[in-house]
Design an enzyme around this catalytic site. Structure first.
Site, PDB file in Angstrom:
ATOM      1  N   ASP A  40      -4.366  -7.640   3.036  1.00 43.39           N
ATOM      2  CA  ASP A  40      -3.949  -6.437   2.299  1.00 43.39           C
ATOM      3  C   ASP A  40      -3.850  -5.247   3.265  1.00 43.39           C
ATOM      4  OD1 ASP A  40      -3.402  -4.633   0.324  1.00 43.39           O
ATOM      5  OD2 ASP A  40      -5.374  -4.743  -0.643  1.00 43.39           O
ATOM      6  N   ASP A  93       4.657   2.040   7.892  1.00 38.44           N
ATOM      7  CA  ASP A  93       5.223   2.803   9.013  1.00 38.44           C
ATOM      8  C   ASP A  93       6.672   2.372   9.243  1.00 38.44           C
ATOM      9  OD1 ASP A  93       5.384   4.348  11.437  1.00 38.44           O
ATOM     10  OD2 ASP A  93       3.203   4.119  11.603  1.00 38.44           O
ATOM     11  N   LYS A 134      -1.385  -3.211   3.737  1.00 38.49           N
ATOM     12  CA  LYS A 134      -0.571  -2.096   3.208  1.00 38.49           C
ATOM     13  C   LYS A 134       0.139  -1.344   4.332  1.00 38.49           C
ATOM     14  CE  LYS A 134      -3.115  -1.292  -1.057  1.00 38.49           C
ATOM     15  NZ  LYS A 134      -4.389  -1.980  -0.766  1.00 38.49           N
TER      16      LYS A 134
HETATM   17  O1  S5P Z   1      -3.044  -0.371  -6.404  1.00 39.11           O
HETATM   18  C1  S5P Z   1      -3.855  -1.065  -5.815  1.00 39.11           C
HETATM   19  C2  S5P Z   1      -3.458  -1.963  -4.821  1.00 39.11           C
HETATM   20  C3  S5P Z   1      -4.418  -2.773  -4.245  1.00 39.11           C
HETATM   21  S1  S5P Z   1      -3.879  -4.010  -3.192  1.00 39.11           S
HETATM   22  N1  S5P Z   1      -5.167  -1.017  -6.155  1.00 39.11           N
HETATM   23  C4  S5P Z   1      -6.108  -1.790  -5.572  1.00 39.11           C
HETATM   24  O2  S5P Z   1      -7.269  -1.713  -5.969  1.00 39.11           O
HETATM   25  N2  S5P Z   1      -5.746  -2.638  -4.552  1.00 39.11           N
HETATM   26  C5  S5P Z   1      -6.742  -3.442  -3.821  1.00 39.11           C
HETATM   27  O3  S5P Z   1      -7.344  -4.356  -4.704  1.00 39.11           O
HETATM   28  C6  S5P Z   1      -7.877  -2.631  -3.225  1.00 39.11           C
HETATM   29  O4  S5P Z   1      -7.602  -2.223  -1.915  1.00 39.11           O
HETATM   30  C7  S5P Z   1      -9.041  -3.577  -3.273  1.00 39.11           C
HETATM   31  O5  S5P Z   1      -9.033  -4.387  -2.113  1.00 39.11           O
HETATM   32  C8  S5P Z   1      -8.759  -4.458  -4.447  1.00 39.11           C
HETATM   33  C9  S5P Z   1      -9.466  -4.045  -5.708  1.00 39.11           C
HETATM   34  O6  S5P Z   1     -10.841  -4.131  -5.555  1.00 39.11           O
HETATM   35  P1  S5P Z   1     -11.859  -3.764  -6.744  1.00 39.11           P
HETATM   36  O7  S5P Z   1     -13.207  -3.839  -6.101  1.00 39.11           O
HETATM   37  O8  S5P Z   1     -11.536  -2.378  -7.189  1.00 39.11           O
HETATM   38  O9  S5P Z   1     -11.659  -4.811  -7.790  1.00 39.11           O
END
Ligand code: S5P
Length: 457
Positions: free
Chosen positions: A299, A304, A301
């Protein structure tokens, strides 16, 4: 007739009706939807008198608006825009449907200068998507669009969509109004009116209420090998769960991967939070992934320009391209920046984020989705709402026990996202890795997610 009073607008509608602009019965629309009526305003061009009258009505709607140019959405609205232009003595610009392949490659023809205000003319509005495309192209040329004038609103959410985006939409007729007028003049029977009204009510703001596609159907819509692997894994494990192992040491990740590996289709990582990254760790993680049959999802993200992203993907300490099956990327740097990742990895674009106050509004999301459709290496998007069914939808922000955290994260349940957004894969972080027994919790999320998928079919 059920009433004596007849307005000019009604009279105009009745004369247009005689030209055959609206038909009742059973029609299959371009979208595949079955509709009890079919609207086609093109026959109006066969009556110069009615076209002239129409332009008068439309100009009337724009009484309080300021505009220096008029542009019709191709093709049906072009003669209407021309008629308004002649009547109001305001210059017309012509929008091409496709860009010219030679010469100036212009999308807009006619004389105009940056900063001028242009009113858009549309014959029929349904979802509003073709209007949004035209608005974007007109705005790209430096023109300002505030007002849109539409002859007929099919009342399927298009007007609301445009209003949400800040545009003022003036409509001459709503379909419900047309039905009422025709009924009043004995041109429709009551049972037909009831049927049409039920259709309008059902379709309102839900242009894509079509049932979700199964994993098997989704498999046929894309031919990226990663999609194949992901969906086949989902089907064999009866799981749509991606565990996000956001812990900071390699040992914790490897331990968790062992524990949850049987229940997930992929393990998602933030490799740049690991304090003791090593190639040995990657070798071990890959071995667990193979043995337990899940994919590795970095992940990162990326966000750039293409060249920098390529370096971040292939080089540095992590050499993500060597081991990741899936990666996340923003499309903030434009479509071509996605070429940085090549075609082997499955790219998941970030179309809409889960946290409070995100800047990924509907307009941004729709552009990301459009690009994701075109890019060969994109397999799906991260989003919190429905996508078109040919892309896989990955939804994070999933938790069964809490609704948010203190840093803006917002959680939903698997049931909610499968029902409301037709999600394909749920991403669960803290819900699993902070649990006393992560393996038990992973199994709970697997079951919840799979049952929610089955229920959403
Ligand atoms: O919009 C987003 C996109 C992602 S990839 N919201 C998110 O929370 N994530 C990722 O999903 C975030 O970086 C984390 O790794 C995971 C959610 O984790 P949680 O602990 O909140 O369930």
């Amino acid at each position: 007739m059920k009433s004596e009073k007849i307005t000019q607008k009604e009279e105009f509608l009745l004369k247009s009706y005689e030209l055959g602009i609206i038909k009742f019965g059973n029609f299959t629309l371009k979208s595949g939807i079955q509709s009890p009526f079919y609207v086609d305003l093109r026959p109006l061009v066969s009556s110069p008198a009615l076209l002239k009258e129409l332009s008068g009505h439309l100009i009337g709607l724009l009484e309080d608006s300021h505009y220096q140019l008029i542009c019709g959405v191709p093709y049906a609205a072009l003669p209407m825009a021309a008629a308004i232009s002649l009547e109001a003595e305001i210059p017309l610009i012509l929008k091409r449907k496709e860009g010219k392949k030679y010469g100036t490659k212009k999308m807009l023809e006619g004389i105009f200068s940056e900063g001028q205000t242009c009113v858009l003319v549309e014959d029929v509005i349904t979802s509003g998507k073709s209007l949004i495309e035209t608005i974007e192209e007109v705005e790209k040329e430096g023109l300002k669009v505030n007002d849109i004038v539409v002859v007929l609103d099919r009342e399927q959410g298009g007007v609301q969509l445009l209003k949400e985006k800040g545009y003022t939409v003036h409509t001459l007729f709503r379909i419900g109004e047309v039905i009422d007028i025709l009924y009043k003049h004995d041109l429709l029977k009551q049972d037909e009116v009831v049927r049409i009204q039920a259709f309008i009510k059902e379709k309102f703001i839900s242009p894509d209420r079509s049932p979700r596609k199964t994993y098997e159907e989704k498999l046929k819509l894309q031919n990226h090998p990663i999609v194949k692997k992901l969906i086949e894994t989902a089907l064999s494990k009866e799981s749509n769960l991606i565990a996000s192992l956001d812990v900071c040491t390699t040992q914790e990740i490897l331990d968790l991967a062992e524990k949850v590996g049987d229940y997930v289709v992929a393990v998602k990582l933030h490799t740049d939070i690991i304090s003791d990254f090593s190639e040995e760790y990657i070798t071990q993680l890959k071995e667990i992934a193979q043995r337990k049959n899940f994919l590795l999802f970095e992940d990162r993200k990326f966000g750039d320009i293409g060249n920098t992203q390529q370096l971040q993907f292939e080089k540095g300490v992590y050499k993500i391209s060597d081991w990741a099956d899936l990666i996340t990327a923003h499309v903030i740097a434009g479509e071509e920046s996605l070429k940085a990742f090549g075609e082997k990895v499955g790219v998941v674009t970030i179309a809409e984020m889960s946290s409070k106050g995100v800047l990924t509004d509907n307009n941004y999301k729709s552009k990301v989705v459009e690009i994701s459709h075109r890019a060969a290496n994109v397999v799906g998007c991260v989003a919190q709402s429905k996508l078109s069914s040919s892309l896989l939808l990955f939804t994070p922000g999933i938790n069964l026990r809490t609704t948010g955290d203190s840093k803006g994260q917002q959680f939903k349940t698997p049931g909610k996202v499968f029902e409301e957004c037709h999600t394909d894969f749920i991403i669960v972080g803290r819900g699993i890795y902070t649990a006393v027994h992560p393996e038990k919790e992973a199994e709970i999320y697997r079951k919840e997610g799979w049952n929610a998928y089955l229920k959403s079919l």
